[in-house]
Design a protein around this motif. Structure first.
Motif, mmCIF file in Angstrom:
data_model
loop_
_atom_site.group_PDB
_atom_site.id
_atom_site.type_symbol
_atom_site.label_atom_id
_atom_site.label_comp_id
_atom_site.label_asym_id
_atom_site.label_seq_id
_atom_site.Cartn_x
_atom_site.Cartn_y
_atom_site.Cartn_z
ATOM 1 N N ARG A 314 0.843 -1.207 0.000
ATOM 2 C CA ARG A 314 0.000 0.000 0.000
ATOM 3 C C ARG A 314 0.874 1.251 0.000
ATOM 4 N NH1 ARG A 314 -1.190 -1.384 5.774
ATOM 5 N NH2 ARG A 314 0.054 0.010 7.068
ATOM 6 N N PRO A 318 -3.773 7.007 1.573
ATOM 7 C CA PRO A 318 -4.771 6.669 0.553
ATOM 8 C C PRO A 318 -4.768 7.702 -0.565
ATOM 9 C CG PRO A 318 -5.720 6.510 2.758
ATOM 10 C CD PRO A 318 -4.380 7.138 2.910
ATOM 11 N N ARG A 321 -10.308 6.097 -3.939
ATOM 12 C CA ARG A 321 -11.326 5.266 -3.296
ATOM 13 C C ARG A 321 -11.051 3.785 -3.542
ATOM 14 N NH1 ARG A 321 -16.692 6.452 -1.724
ATOM 15 N NH2 ARG A 321 -18.055 4.624 -1.647
ATOM 16 N N ILE A 324 -8.554 2.468 -1.096
ATOM 17 C CA ILE A 324 -9.144 2.272 0.241
ATOM 18 C C ILE A 324 -9.921 0.962 0.283
ATOM 19 C CG2 ILE A 324 -10.787 3.227 1.888
ATOM 20 C CD1 ILE A 324 -10.042 6.007 0.903
ATOM 21 N N TRP A 327 -7.461 -1.925 0.293
ATOM 22 C CA TRP A 327 -6.824 -2.042 1.621
ATOM 23 C C TRP A 327 -7.763 -2.684 2.623
ATOM 24 C CZ3 TRP A 327 -8.688 0.946 5.833
ATOM 25 C CH2 TRP A 327 -7.977 0.790 7.018
ATOM 26 N N ILE A 353 -17.567 3.723 3.984
ATOM 27 C CA ILE A 353 -16.972 4.941 3.410
ATOM 28 C C ILE A 353 -18.058 5.998 3.260
ATOM 29 C CG2 ILE A 353 -15.676 5.910 1.492
ATOM 30 C CD1 ILE A 353 -14.619 3.155 0.877
ATOM 31 N N VAL A 375 -14.737 4.847 7.506
ATOM 32 C CA VAL A 375 -13.382 4.656 6.989
ATOM 33 C C VAL A 375 -12.804 6.025 6.635
ATOM 34 C CG1 VAL A 375 -11.960 3.572 5.205
ATOM 35 C CG2 VAL A 375 -13.955 2.383 6.131
ATOM 36 N N GLU A 377 -10.507 8.752 4.759
ATOM 37 C CA GLU A 377 -9.979 8.906 3.410
ATOM 38 C C GLU A 377 -8.635 9.622 3.395
ATOM 39 O OE1 GLU A 377 -14.334 9.188 1.164
ATOM 40 O OE2 GLU A 377 -13.009 10.921 1.201
ATOM 41 N N TRP A 380 -4.579 5.514 6.746
ATOM 42 C CA TRP A 380 -4.973 4.107 6.762
ATOM 43 C C TRP A 380 -5.583 3.822 8.121
ATOM 44 C CZ3 TRP A 380 -5.308 2.546 2.113
ATOM 45 C CH2 TRP A 380 -4.371 2.878 1.159
#
Length: 455
Positions: A314, A318, A321, A324, A327, A353, A375, A377, A380
Motif C-alpha cells: 500500500r 490513501p 477510493r 481504500i 486495503w 466509506i 473509513v 480517506e 490508513w
C-alpha cells in the motif's frame, strides 16, 4: 502514523483539521520532544567535533570584581551616584533647555533679519526721496540744509524706533523661550508616563503568556496521566494487542480448525494450560510468534498457498477510493474490522466509506453519546464521529499496523476495532471531554452497501 509525522516533522493541514484540541496538544508535545532530542544529539555531536579542532580565534577577558564575577556598573546604584530618577529628571531639563535655546537662537536670527530688511528698505526709500528733492531744489542752499537737518532727525527717529523694535523682539523671544522650555518639559514627562504605562501592559502580557504556558503544561501532564491510567485499565481488562494472536487463531482458521483446537484444549494437561496463559500475557512480540506458529499448524494447504502469494504494497496515504476498498478487503476484513466481536454480523455503528458531512447529518438528531465509525480517506484507519452537547467531535483511529488505537489521544492498543469500541463504552476517550460511547448510530437503510467494502 505518529512515527511518520515525527520523522517528517510535518502534518498536513487537512489531517490537522481532523484532530480535536486535546489531540493537537498531545501531537505538539510529541513533536516538541522529538525537537529537543534532535537538538541534544546535535549539541553533543558539535561539542565532540569542536574538542578535536584547535581554536585560533582571539578571545576577550572580562574585568572581574572582588566576588570573582564579571564587574558590572549600574548607573545610579553605585556609591555616590545620584538616584536614577534624579539623573533622568536633570537630563530631561537639560534637553528641554538646550532645545529651547536652539529654537530661541533661530527665532532671534529670523527676527534680526526681518528688522534689518525692514529698516534697510525704509532707509533706501528715504534716501531716494531726499535725493529727488535735493535734485529739484539744488539751488536753494537753505532748503538743502533744512532737508539735511530733517534727514538727520528722521535718521535718529528711525534708529530709535529700530532699537525699540529690537528690544520688543528680544522680550518676545525670551518669553517664547521660557514657554517652549515648559512645553518641552511637560511633553517629556508625559512621554515618560506613557513608557511606564506601556511597560506595565507588557508585564501583564508576559504574565498572561506564562499562565498560558503553565496551563498547556498542565494539560499535557493530565494527558500523560490519563494515558497511563487507561493503559493499566486496558491491561487489566485484557484488551491490549497481546490478544491479537489468539484472535487471529480463532477467526482465520475456520470452524473446522476451531473444533479441532477446542478438542485439543479439552484434553490438554494443566501444564499446557499454564503455558498457554503465559504465552497470552507475554506481549506483542510473543503473541506475533504464537500467531505465526498457530497459523502454520492449523492452516490448510490452500491458505498457505495464498499467504505465499505476492502481498499488495500500500502507498503511504490513501490516494483513491479504489485503494481504500482494496486495503480494507485485503488487510481489514481478515481482521474482522466492522463486524461484531462475537458474530458475523456487521456492527450497527460501522458505516463504511462516508464523508464527514454525511456522518454529522446522521448524528444531528441523535442523542448525546451517540457515535459511528467510518473509513478515513486521509490515513490508513478510521474516524470515530461522536455527538456531544455542543456539536460533534471526530477522533482518528490508526490501523496502519497490527493493532487499533486513537491517533494522539489514547495510546492503548487493541487487537480489533470492536475491542476498541467496547473498551470506550466503559472508559472515556479524553478526561477533559468525558466522551463515553453509549448509543451506536445505525445506517438509515438496512440495505446499506457500506461503500462497497463487503461486496
Amino acid at each position: 502514523m505518529m512515527q511518520q509525522i515525527l520523522q517528517e516533522m510535518y502534518i498536513e493541514p487537512d489531517l490537522l483539521a481532523e484532530l480535536s484540541e486535546e489531540q493537537k496538544q498531545i501531537l505538539f508535545y510529541k513533536i516538541r520532544q522529538e525537537q529537543v532530542r534532535r537538538w541534544n544529539e546535535r549539541e553533543r555531536r558539535d561539542q565532540s567535533s569542536a574538542g578535536k579542532k584547535k581554536s585560533n580565534r582571539r578571545g576577550i577577558q572580562w574585568l572581574l570584581g572582588s566576588d570573582g564575577e564579571v564587574w558590572v556598573w549600574v548607573m545610579g546604584d553605585a556609591l555616590g551616584d545620584k538616584p536614577f530618577e534624579d539623573i533622568v529628571e536633570e537630563l530631561m531639563e537639560e534637553r528641554a533647555r538646550k532645545q529651547a535655546q536652539r529654537e530661541a537662537q533661530e527665532l532671534r536670527r529670523v527676527k534680526e533679519a526681518e528688522i534689518e530688511k525692514k529698516f534697510r528698505d525704509a532707509m533706501a526709500k528715504e534716501k531716494a526721496r531726499f535725493a529727488a528733492e535735493k535734485w529739484k531744489e539744488e539751488t536753494d542752499d537753505r532748503k538743502a540744509a533744512k532737508q539735511e537737518e530733517e534727514e538727520d532727525r528722521i535718521r535718529e527717529e528711525l534708529k530709535k524706533c529700530e532699537e525699540e523694535e529690537r528690544q520688543r523682539g528680544e522680550e518676545e523671544i525670551r518669553q517664547t523661550e521660557e514657554k517652549r522650555a515648559k512645553e518641552l518639559y511637560i511633553s517629556l514627562k508625559q512621554e515618560e508616563k506613557r513608557n511606564e504605562r506601556d511597560d506595565k501592559e507588557w508585564q501583564e502580557q508576559l504574565r498572561r503568556s506564562k499562565a498560558a504556558d503553565e496551563e498547556m503544561k498542565c494539560k499535557a501532564r493530565r494527558a500523560r496521566d490519563e494515558y497511563k491510567r487507561q493503559s493499566l485499565r486496558a491491561a487489566e481488562k485484557g484488551l491490549v494487542a497481546g490478544l491479537s494472536g489468539l484472535f487471529h487463531k480463532t477467526h482465520l482458521n475456520g470452524s473446522g480448525h476451531n473444533r479441532r483446537h477446542g478438542t485439543a484444549a479439552e484434553h490438554s494437561s494443566p501444564s499446557a494450560e499454564a503455558s498457554h496463559s503465559h504465552a497470552t500475557s507475554a506481549g506483542q512480540l510473543t503473541s506475533g510468534h504464537y500467531r505465526h506458529r498457530q497459523h502454520h499448524r492449523y492452516s490448510s494447504p490452500v491458505t498457505q498457498s495464498l499467504t505465499e502469494c505476492p502481498v499488495w504494497i500500500r502507498p503511504t496515504r490513501p490516494n483513491s477510493r479504489e485503494s481504500i476498498i482494496r486495503w480494507f478487503k485485503e488487510e481489514q476484513r481478515p481482521k474482522r474490522a466492522g463486524y461484531e466481536r462475537s458474530s458475523n454480523t456487521i456492527a450497527p455503528w460501522f458505516h463504511g466509506i462516508i464523508s464527514r458531512q454525511e456522518s454529522e447529518a446522521l448524528l444531528t438528531n441523535a442523542v448525546e453519546g451517540s457515535f459511528l465509525v467510518r473509513v478515513s480517506e486521509r490515513i490508513w484507519g478510521y474516524t470515530l464521529s461522536y455527538r456531544n452537547p455542543s456539536g460533534f467531535k471526530h477522533f482518528l483511529i490508526d490501523a496502519s499496523g497490527d493493532h487499533y488505537n486513537f491517533l494522539g489521544v489514547d495510546q492503548n492498543r487493541h487487537a480489533t476495532l470492536a475491542d476498541l469500541i467496547n473498551f470506550h463504552k466503559e472508559e472515556v476517550i479524553t478526561t477533559s471531554g468525558g466522551e463515553l460511547l453509549q448509543d451506536p448510530c445505525r445506517p438509515r437503510s438496512s440495505a446499506a452497501d457500506h461503500g462497497g467494502l463487503f461486496l
